[in-house]
Design an enzyme around this catalytic site. Structure first.
Site, short mmCIF file in Angstrom:
data_model
loop_
_atom_site.label_atom_id
_atom_site.label_comp_id
_atom_site.label_asym_id
_atom_site.label_seq_id
_atom_site.Cartn_x
_atom_site.Cartn_y
_atom_site.Cartn_z
N ARG A 58 -12.19 43.77 -0.74
CA ARG A 58 -11.12 43.28 0.13
C ARG A 58 -9.85 44.11 0.06
NH1 ARG A 58 -11.46 40.86 -4.52
NH2 ARG A 58 -9.67 40.03 -5.61
N CYS B 71 -7.65 12.35 -23.19
CA CYS B 71 -8.71 11.48 -23.68
C CYS B 71 -10.02 11.77 -22.96
CB CYS B 71 -8.29 10.03 -23.46
SG CYS B 71 -9.50 8.83 -23.96
N ASN C 238 0.91 34.02 -7.44
CA ASN C 238 1.32 32.82 -8.16
C ASN C 238 2.66 32.32 -7.64
OD1 ASN C 238 3.62 33.67 -10.29
ND2 ASN C 238 2.15 35.35 -10.07
N ALA D 222 -4.94 42.56 -1.97
CA ALA D 222 -5.49 42.57 -0.61
C ALA D 222 -4.38 42.59 0.43
CB ALA D 222 -6.39 41.36 -0.41
#
Length: 934
Positions: A556, A673, A618, A519
């Site tokens: 876009r 966990c 990124n 874009a």
């Protein structure tokens, strides 16, 4: 995936993935046309469809996927039921039209009968030198008598097949009040982008207020810009900021009057304010008085982790509540706007665009009033408009504008800093005719977003006047006439009029490296083509992007069309830019910019550059490019977008701070966990489902392929001491034990996986940690953020309450088809077939096992993972499994298809959403639909 820093509140048109929940129950402003709905026949990839023009239609989620993350379905549907009128299709007008067409508004009417001038070419990317009228308007000499609207309509219509774009053919001049007023009828929003007389502006504004249509008046003049918004005396904003509603989790709710809620502190503060409203869901206890998750409650905040539920008397309840989910309810806000006539004389507090120029908005308000007064006094006889700005370099005319400003300065604005104020007004007057692409892009993005706000009722609009300028680019005083005089036939007349011929030559000779053709990359190339960057003999643009064009890009990345899908972005964008300016010298690459491509982008390459512009997605790539620019002492232009927010950073080595000088804090990761056994948020179950997809449909196939292709596979496992046994067992299951030969086998496999993941594993967990288990400190094990799970019983017709999805059925269909794809087997989706196969599947009984270790805390999980696995027995077992596998030679030519997860692939998202929701149902976590999950 973004830099996440220095975000500006000013909206941009480019949308990237950011989800925000919209409360669809709010009343909103609507100005849907009352005329009879017509239908327009359009085609998409599925064939011909009938869509209502001016009415609601189904949202094309593939096309608008990124935008939907920001706007939501309801706001998108409102936009798809709205019509906009744009008066003036020069540079700013075409930018606004482009942006709202890409966004998917229902229809756009263009009104501009004026033929283009050379100044228009500086900002209008759909006009060329061949469209300019000759002196005698003789078509045989190559000129054109067509107006700007007619010249641009066809190319604008190509941007989005769902949007109707037409031209107001009954308007032959922008002097005629009656035809212009007729355009307001049935419009949701009217945008004026060219200067019109005060009386005409007021007449159109009055008609808009009477017709319940939003009114926007915006101009760009050189490096200065103005926006005025009047959305009526009572405009309802359904969501003022578009941010996700505050969410938190209940620790307990006391049996008091009013009920007092305490949230889990390890989930962060509740983020509420007194007067906010919230909904509660999945609340356990309090005799069920909060079981209606559609009911909203007003809160009184008593602390960062506590609040009262006003009007809720829990004093008679037998037990306090534990656990549950709290969600803030977005409430509508009503805004009042002044009319143009009122705001011009009494603008009130003006919105700031640059806090370093706190005194600039009042000065520009005065300057634009003076410029408008001058333009009205210079009315052309017989022309199509009634306004005429000063010519570039006309010192006399600029001084007249200055004197007009002085005569209007009842607030003594010019007395604060006379020389600086006079410089601004003289520059504004001298460059008023100039239409610069960067200014059109900036104001076009802002105003385009204002149109979307007007049509959708989402986000807070600009109230009254807003001014923007980039006077830092300008010299101390206006340039002489000889340096800025227009040729009347060059695309660069606007740039020359403001910056001079010398600056234009420098632009022509620039050598720039553009990294990324998404874009931002498309917008940058468009701007450069109009400015003439690298369009001289000594200039060149290098552009690289590894990606190919997808359908979701089309909403876009405006240089791409449907016919370009699957083509490389960089090559397609380069061709499109050359169509706008055939003199642009540009080379495209499909290479990643990193250490492994320094043979391509090395010393010789960087030594020839003038600078680098990043349009990346990124942080890692940005940091690499930042270091290269520092090393080669090249300026770097950095930017990024996040929904309606954007950031820019200009880096000049050893002068400004470089990109990598500051780092964002690392994202908070989900504890292992929590992910494996104790999820309490939908984000946890989504990550778990995403990881499961990766292991089941990608990693397992890659392990099999590696075994089949590597003659010395056993030796390659030596470095996998902790995972060796798991790897070889996975290969045996995939290649031998569970290898399908038909699609029916895939369906059976999917059904057994359902039982393992959502029933057996949960039963084992409850065997280890029963529902009534108490910790050594005497507290319930299943409390706080630990939600006690329940096994799911398979039901093909089951539909979840929150997302209203058939997760059981969806999981089987998606899992079976992905499994079939991995093995090269043809899939199917018909429900009757699945129902028939599933009723014959024999599901083995499950008995929880003794001695299974399950970590109950992160510390236990880390200790478990740090312990070496292996020993002679497991080494021997791994060797035996490998020896039992078919020899690679026996399976010559056999190869699995690893599936890389792509959230734009519907079948991938169907699996992840169903898998996530099923796990959420295990733990009584509110489920989400595919769009929200995406």
């Amino acid at each position: 995936f973004l830099s996440g820093r220095n975000f500006s509140p000013f909206p941009l048109t480019q949308q990237v993935a950011l989800d925000s929940k919209l409360q669809t129950t709010a009343i909103y402003h609507s100005s849907t046309p009352t005329q009879s709905i017509k239908t327009q026949k359009m085609s998409n990839e599925n064939g011909s469809v009938q869509l209502p023009v001016g009415g609601a239609a189904e949202v094309d989620e593939k096309l608008y996927s990124r935008q939907l993350y920001v706007m939501g379905h309801e706001a998108q549907r409102r936009m798809m039921s709205s019509r906009a009128v744009i008066l003036g299709v020069s540079g700013l007008g075409v930018e606004i039209a482009k942006n709202i067409i890409l966004a998917g508004i229902s229809s756009v009417t263009l009104c501009d009968p004026c033929p283009p001038t050379s100044f228009d070419l500086g900002g209008n990317f759909y006009l060329s030198e061949g469209d300019l009228t000759t002196e005698n308007d003789n078509d045989t000499n190559g000129g054109s008598k067509k107006g700007r609207a007619e010249l641009c309509r066809e190319k604008l219509a190509e941007l989005n097949e769902y949007v109707k774009v037409d031209v107001a053919s009954n308007v032959s001049s922008l002097k005629e009040e009656e035809p212009l007023l007729h355009l307001v009828d049935g419009a949701s929003c009217v945008v004026i982008t060219v200067p019109l007389p005060h009386s005409l502006l007021c007449a159109i504004n009055d008609k808009c207020r009477a017709a319940n249509a939003c009114f926007i008046y915006t101009l760009t003049t050189g490096v200065f810009g103005q926006v005025f918004c009047d959305f009526g005396p009572s405009f309802v904003v359904s969501d003022k900021d578009g941010e996700n509603p505050a969410t938190s989790q209940v620790e307990n709710i006391l049996t008091s009057n009013p009920a007092v809620v305490k949230v889990l502190e390890d989930q962060g503060r509740h983020g509420l304010e007194t007067g906010d409203r919230v909904t509660l869901s999945k609340v356990k206890g309090l005799d069920g008085i909060l079981s209606d998750n559609t009911m909203s409650y007003e809160v009184k905040v008593t602390g960062p982790f506590t609040f009262e539920l006003l009007g809720v008397d829990a004093s008679q309840c037998s037990e306090a509540a534990s656990q549950g989910y709290i969600t803030q309810v977005k409430t509508p806000v009503t805004m009042t706007f002044k009319s143009y006539r009122e705001a011009l004389e009494q603008p009130g507090e003006l919105m700031m665009s640059d806090f370093a120029k706190f005194d600039r908005p009042p000065l520009l308000h005065l300057a634009y009033r003076a410029l408008a007064s001058y333009a009205e006094s210079q009315q052309q006889q017989g022309g199509m408009t009634m306004m005429e700005y000063p010519n570039p370099g006309d010192e006399t005319a600029a001084n007249v504008v200055l004197e007009l400003a002085k005569s209007m300065d009842s607030d003594k604005i010019l007395e604060n800093n006379p020389s600086a104020a006079e410089r601004i007004i003289l520059h504004l007057a001298s460059g008023a005719k100039s239409i610069l692409s960067p200014m059109c892009a900036t104001l076009g993005g802002i105003v385009g977003q204002e149109v979307l706000k007007a049509c959708s009722g989402k986000f807070t609009p600009i109230n009254g006047f807003f001014y923007f300028d980039a006077d830092e680019c300008l010299p101390n005083s206006p340039l002489p006439l000889a340096d800025v005089a227009p040729t009347g036939k060059s695309r660069y007349d606007s740039t020359v009029a403001v910056f001079g011929k010398g600056a234009q030559q420098k632009l022509l000779d620039l050598n720039y490296f553009l990294i990324g053709a998404g874009a931002i990359g498309c917008e940058m190339l468009k701007n450069w083509a109009l400015m003439g960057v690298a369009c001289g003999e000594n200039g060149k643009i290098h552009i690289t992007d590894m990606d190919r064009i997808e359908k979701s890009n089309l909403s876009r990345q405006f240089l791409f069309r449907n016919s370009d899908i699957n083509e490389f972005k960089s090559a397609t964008a380069a061709r499109a830019a050359q169509t706008m300016n055939s003199n642009m010298n540009i080379v495209s690459y499909q290479e990643k910019v990193g250490a492994d491509t320094e043979d391509i982008f090395g010393d010789d390459f960087y030594d020839k550059l003038s600078g680098v512009c990043t349009a990346l997605d990124n942080v890692e790539a940005r940091l690499y490019v930042d270091q290269r620019c520092l090393f080669y002492r090249l300026p770097m232009l950095e930017s990024g977008t996040l929904g309606t927010k954007g950031n820019t950073q200009v880096v000049i080595p050893h002068v400004t701070e470089n990109y990598g000088a500051t780092r964002d804090p690392p994202e908070k990761s989900i504890p292992v966990c929590t992910l494996k056994n104790f999820p309490n948020q939908i984000q946890h179950t989504l990550q778990w489902a995403r990881d499961y997809f990766e292991g089941e449909f990608k990693q397992s196939a890659e392990d099999v392929n590696s075994y089949l292709s590597n003659p010395d596979y056993a030796a390659s496992l030596a470095g996998q001491q902790n995972t060796k046994i798991d790897t070889v067992m996975s290969i045996r299951k995939t290649l031998v034990d569970e290898r399908p030969v038909s699609f029916e086998d895939c369906v059976v496999w999917a059904r057994l996986k359902f039982e393992t993941l959502f029933n057996n594993q949960i039963r084992q967990l409850l065997y280890n940690f029963p529902e009534d288990q108490v910790t050594s400190s005497g507290t319930k094990f299943w409390s706080g953020s630990k939600r006690c799970p329940k096994p799911l019983v398979f039901n093909l017709n089951d539909k979840c309450e929150d997302a209203q999805m058939r997760n059981h059925f969806d999981f089987i269909v998606a899992a079976a088809n992905l499994r079939a794809q991995m093995f090269g087997i043809k899939g199917r989706t018909d429900e009757e077939y699945f129902a028939e196969v599933l009723q014959n599947v024999i599901v083995p009984d499950f008995t929880p096992q003794e001695g299974v270790k399950i970590a109950s805390t992160d510390a236990e999980a880390k200790e478990e993972n740090s312990q070496p696995i292996g020993g002679d027995s497991e080494e021997l077992e791994a060797k035996q499994i490998l020896e039992s596998l078919p020899r690679p030679g026996e399976l010559a030519g056999f190869k699995l298809n690893p599936i890389e997860f792509d959230k734009d692939m519907d079948d991938h998202m169907l699996f992840v959403t169903a898998c996530s929701n099923l796990r959420a149902l295990n733990y009584s976590i509110p489920t989400e639909d595919t769009h929200r999950s995406r």
